[in-house]
Scaffold this motif. Sequence first.
Motif, PDB file in Angstrom:
ATOM      1  N   VAL A 158       0.826  -1.200   0.000  1.00  0.00           N
ATOM      2  CA  VAL A 158       0.000   0.000   0.000  1.00  0.00           C
ATOM      3  C   VAL A 158       0.865   1.257   0.000  1.00  0.00           C
ATOM      4  O   VAL A 158       0.571   2.225  -0.675  1.00  0.00           O
ATOM      5  CB  VAL A 158      -0.968   0.007   1.211  1.00  0.00           C
ATOM      6  CG1 VAL A 158      -1.665   1.334   1.330  1.00  0.00           C
ATOM      7  CG2 VAL A 158      -1.982  -1.101   1.079  1.00  0.00           C
ATOM      8  N   GLY A 159       1.968   1.232   0.755  1.00  0.00           N
ATOM      9  CA  GLY A 159       2.726   2.453   0.938  1.00  0.00           C
ATOM     10  C   GLY A 159       3.921   2.664   0.046  1.00  0.00           C
ATOM     11  O   GLY A 159       4.314   3.803  -0.180  1.00  0.00           O
ATOM     12  N   ALA A 160       4.533   1.625  -0.479  1.00  0.00           N
ATOM     13  CA  ALA A 160       5.804   1.836  -1.168  1.00  0.00           C
ATOM     14  C   ALA A 160       5.935   1.093  -2.479  1.00  0.00           C
ATOM     15  O   ALA A 160       7.014   1.094  -3.054  1.00  0.00           O
ATOM     16  CB  ALA A 160       6.942   1.423  -0.238  1.00  0.00           C
ATOM     17  N   GLU A 161       4.927   0.447  -2.965  1.00  0.00           N
ATOM     18  CA  GLU A 161       5.048  -0.342  -4.191  1.00  0.00           C
ATOM     19  C   GLU A 161       4.931   0.585  -5.402  1.00  0.00           C
ATOM     20  O   GLU A 161       3.903   0.679  -6.049  1.00  0.00           O
ATOM     21  CB  GLU A 161       3.981  -1.427  -4.245  1.00  0.00           C
ATOM     22  CG  GLU A 161       3.922  -2.238  -5.519  1.00  0.00           C
ATOM     23  CD  GLU A 161       5.187  -2.987  -5.850  1.00  0.00           C
ATOM     24  OE1 GLU A 161       5.420  -3.198  -7.046  1.00  0.00           O
ATOM     25  OE2 GLU A 161       5.943  -3.362  -4.969  1.00  0.00           O
ATOM     26  N   GLN A 162       6.011   1.292  -5.663  1.00  0.00           N
ATOM     27  CA  GLN A 162       6.109   2.102  -6.875  1.00  0.00           C
ATOM     28  C   GLN A 162       7.534   2.604  -6.997  1.00  0.00           C
ATOM     29  O   GLN A 162       8.289   2.604  -6.030  1.00  0.00           O
ATOM     30  CB  GLN A 162       5.141   3.279  -6.858  1.00  0.00           C
ATOM     31  CG  GLN A 162       5.470   4.343  -5.834  1.00  0.00           C
ATOM     32  CD  GLN A 162       4.473   5.484  -5.883  1.00  0.00           C
ATOM     33  OE1 GLN A 162       3.368   5.318  -6.368  1.00  0.00           O
ATOM     34  NE2 GLN A 162       4.864   6.610  -5.392  1.00  0.00           N
ATOM     35  N   GLY A 163       7.884   2.992  -8.170  1.00  0.00           N
ATOM     36  CA  GLY A 163       9.197   3.579  -8.374  1.00  0.00           C
ATOM     37  C   GLY A 163      10.335   2.579  -8.282  1.00  0.00           C
ATOM     38  O   GLY A 163      10.220   1.435  -8.705  1.00  0.00           O
ATOM     39  N   SER A 188       6.584  -4.877 -11.707  1.00  0.00           N
ATOM     40  CA  SER A 188       6.674  -3.757 -12.640  1.00  0.00           C
ATOM     41  C   SER A 188       5.287  -3.340 -13.117  1.00  0.00           C
ATOM     42  O   SER A 188       4.340  -4.116 -13.103  1.00  0.00           O
ATOM     43  CB  SER A 188       7.552  -4.145 -13.829  1.00  0.00           C
ATOM     44  OG  SER A 188       6.952  -5.213 -14.526  1.00  0.00           O
ATOM     45  N   GLY A 189       5.194  -2.108 -13.534  1.00  0.00           N
ATOM     46  CA  GLY A 189       3.926  -1.582 -14.036  1.00  0.00           C
ATOM     47  C   GLY A 189       3.148  -0.853 -12.951  1.00  0.00           C
ATOM     48  O   GLY A 189       3.602  -0.688 -11.824  1.00  0.00           O
ATOM     49  N   GLU A 190       1.968  -0.419 -13.309  1.00  0.00           N
ATOM     50  CA  GLU A 190       1.126   0.363 -12.411  1.00  0.00           C
ATOM     51  C   GLU A 190      -0.038  -0.434 -11.824  1.00  0.00           C
ATOM     52  O   GLU A 190      -0.907   0.127 -11.174  1.00  0.00           O
ATOM     53  CB  GLU A 190       0.562   1.572 -13.164  1.00  0.00           C
ATOM     54  CG  GLU A 190       1.611   2.570 -13.587  1.00  0.00           C
ATOM     55  CD  GLU A 190       2.158   3.325 -12.395  1.00  0.00           C
ATOM     56  OE1 GLU A 190       1.363   3.684 -11.507  1.00  0.00           O
ATOM     57  OE2 GLU A 190       3.374   3.557 -12.355  1.00  0.00           O
ATOM     58  N   THR A 191      -0.068  -1.740 -12.023  1.00  0.00           N
ATOM     59  CA  THR A 191      -1.206  -2.552 -11.595  1.00  0.00           C
ATOM     60  C   THR A 191      -1.423  -2.499 -10.090  1.00  0.00           C
ATOM     61  O   THR A 191      -2.527  -2.221  -9.624  1.00  0.00           O
ATOM     62  CB  THR A 191      -1.017  -4.011 -12.032  1.00  0.00           C
ATOM     63  OG1 THR A 191      -0.773  -4.040 -13.432  1.00  0.00           O
ATOM     64  CG2 THR A 191      -2.251  -4.832 -11.728  1.00  0.00           C
ATOM     65  N   HIS A 230      -4.648   2.325  -4.826  1.00  0.00           N
ATOM     66  CA  HIS A 230      -4.584   3.784  -4.898  1.00  0.00           C
ATOM     67  C   HIS A 230      -5.444   4.473  -3.839  1.00  0.00           C
ATOM     68  O   HIS A 230      -4.962   5.368  -3.140  1.00  0.00           O
ATOM     69  CB  HIS A 230      -5.002   4.239  -6.299  1.00  0.00           C
ATOM     70  CG  HIS A 230      -4.826   5.695  -6.521  1.00  0.00           C
ATOM     71  ND1 HIS A 230      -3.636   6.226  -6.944  1.00  0.00           N
ATOM     72  CD2 HIS A 230      -5.669   6.729  -6.347  1.00  0.00           C
ATOM     73  CE1 HIS A 230      -3.762   7.534  -7.035  1.00  0.00           C
ATOM     74  NE2 HIS A 230      -4.981   7.860  -6.679  1.00  0.00           N
ATOM     75  N   ASP A 231      -6.691   4.111  -3.721  1.00  0.00           N
ATOM     76  CA  ASP A 231      -7.569   4.765  -2.747  1.00  0.00           C
ATOM     77  C   ASP A 231      -7.148   4.459  -1.320  1.00  0.00           C
ATOM     78  O   ASP A 231      -7.249   5.317  -0.439  1.00  0.00           O
ATOM     79  CB  ASP A 231      -9.025   4.355  -2.974  1.00  0.00           C
ATOM     80  CG  ASP A 231      -9.570   4.885  -4.286  1.00  0.00           C
ATOM     81  OD1 ASP A 231      -9.041   5.906  -4.764  1.00  0.00           O
ATOM     82  OD2 ASP A 231     -10.512   4.284  -4.827  1.00  0.00           O
ATOM     83  N   GLY A 232      -6.665   3.264  -1.080  1.00  0.00           N
ATOM     84  CA  GLY A 232      -6.158   2.915   0.249  1.00  0.00           C
ATOM     85  C   GLY A 232      -4.951   3.753   0.629  1.00  0.00           C
ATOM     86  O   GLY A 232      -4.765   4.121   1.775  1.00  0.00           O
ATOM     87  N   ARG A 233      -4.117   4.071  -0.354  1.00  0.00           N
ATOM     88  CA  ARG A 233      -2.950   4.926  -0.099  1.00  0.00           C
ATOM     89  C   ARG A 233      -3.404   6.285   0.410  1.00  0.00           C
ATOM     90  O   ARG A 233      -2.864   6.816   1.370  1.00  0.00           O
ATOM     91  CB  ARG A 233      -2.130   5.109  -1.377  1.00  0.00           C
ATOM     92  CG  ARG A 233      -1.484   3.853  -1.875  1.00  0.00           C
ATOM     93  CD  ARG A 233      -0.837   4.090  -3.220  1.00  0.00           C
ATOM     94  NE  ARG A 233       0.277   5.002  -3.098  1.00  0.00           N
ATOM     95  CZ  ARG A 233       1.523   4.616  -2.950  1.00  0.00           C
ATOM     96  NH1 ARG A 233       1.798   3.339  -2.918  1.00  0.00           N
ATOM     97  NH2 ARG A 233       2.493   5.485  -2.837  1.00  0.00           N
ATOM     98  N   HIS A 234      -4.367   6.880  -0.263  1.00  0.00           N
ATOM     99  CA  HIS A 234      -4.853   8.196   0.162  1.00  0.00           C
ATOM    100  C   HIS A 234      -5.559   8.110   1.512  1.00  0.00           C
ATOM    101  O   HIS A 234      -5.433   9.015   2.341  1.00  0.00           O
ATOM    102  CB  HIS A 234      -5.786   8.782  -0.891  1.00  0.00           C
ATOM    103  CG  HIS A 234      -5.075   9.179  -2.139  1.00  0.00           C
ATOM    104  ND1 HIS A 234      -4.105  10.151  -2.181  1.00  0.00           N
ATOM    105  CD2 HIS A 234      -5.192   8.722  -3.402  1.00  0.00           C
ATOM    106  CE1 HIS A 234      -3.660  10.284  -3.410  1.00  0.00           C
ATOM    107  NE2 HIS A 234      -4.300   9.419  -4.177  1.00  0.00           N
ATOM    108  N   LEU A 235      -6.308   7.063   1.736  1.00  0.00           N
ATOM    109  CA  LEU A 235      -7.013   6.892   2.997  1.00  0.00           C
ATOM    110  C   LEU A 235      -6.038   6.806   4.170  1.00  0.00           C
ATOM    111  O   LEU A 235      -6.282   7.355   5.241  1.00  0.00           O
ATOM    112  CB  LEU A 235      -7.885   5.632   2.951  1.00  0.00           C
ATOM    113  CG  LEU A 235      -8.709   5.316   4.202  1.00  0.00           C
ATOM    114  CD1 LEU A 235      -9.780   6.387   4.370  1.00  0.00           C
ATOM    115  CD2 LEU A 235      -9.333   3.967   4.090  1.00  0.00           C
ATOM    116  N   LEU A 236      -4.892   6.143   3.974  1.00  0.00           N
ATOM    117  CA  LEU A 236      -3.885   6.002   5.025  1.00  0.00           C
ATOM    118  C   LEU A 236      -2.908   7.163   5.067  1.00  0.00           C
ATOM    119  O   LEU A 236      -2.032   7.193   5.918  1.00  0.00           O
ATOM    120  CB  LEU A 236      -3.127   4.684   4.831  1.00  0.00           C
ATOM    121  CG  LEU A 236      -3.965   3.434   5.019  1.00  0.00           C
ATOM    122  CD1 LEU A 236      -3.167   2.206   4.640  1.00  0.00           C
ATOM    123  CD2 LEU A 236      -4.443   3.329   6.459  1.00  0.00           C
TER     124      LEU A 236
END
Length: 71
Positions: free
Chosen positions: A40-45, A51-54, A60-66
């Motif tokens: 939720v917090g670090a799976e990017q970059g 790989s990818g944006e899946t 995505h919404d959980g990231r903003h909620l937290l």
Amino acid sequence: MATISALPTPAAAPAPIPFRQVLPWAAFGIVLAVVLLYFVGAEQGITSVISGETVHEFVHDGRHLLGFPCH
């Protein structure tokens, strides 16, 4: 006339759970929480495991909620 006395019976105390039985479940819960927190917090970059944006779009919404910024 018969009298029925309603004396309370003492409740049986619950048996304590041995620490050795709780430890594997506690360890499993901690590992699961850390894995979920990572996705939720670090799976990017650069730290991306998948790989990818899946994964990013899935959580995505959980990231903003937290409170994690993502864009």
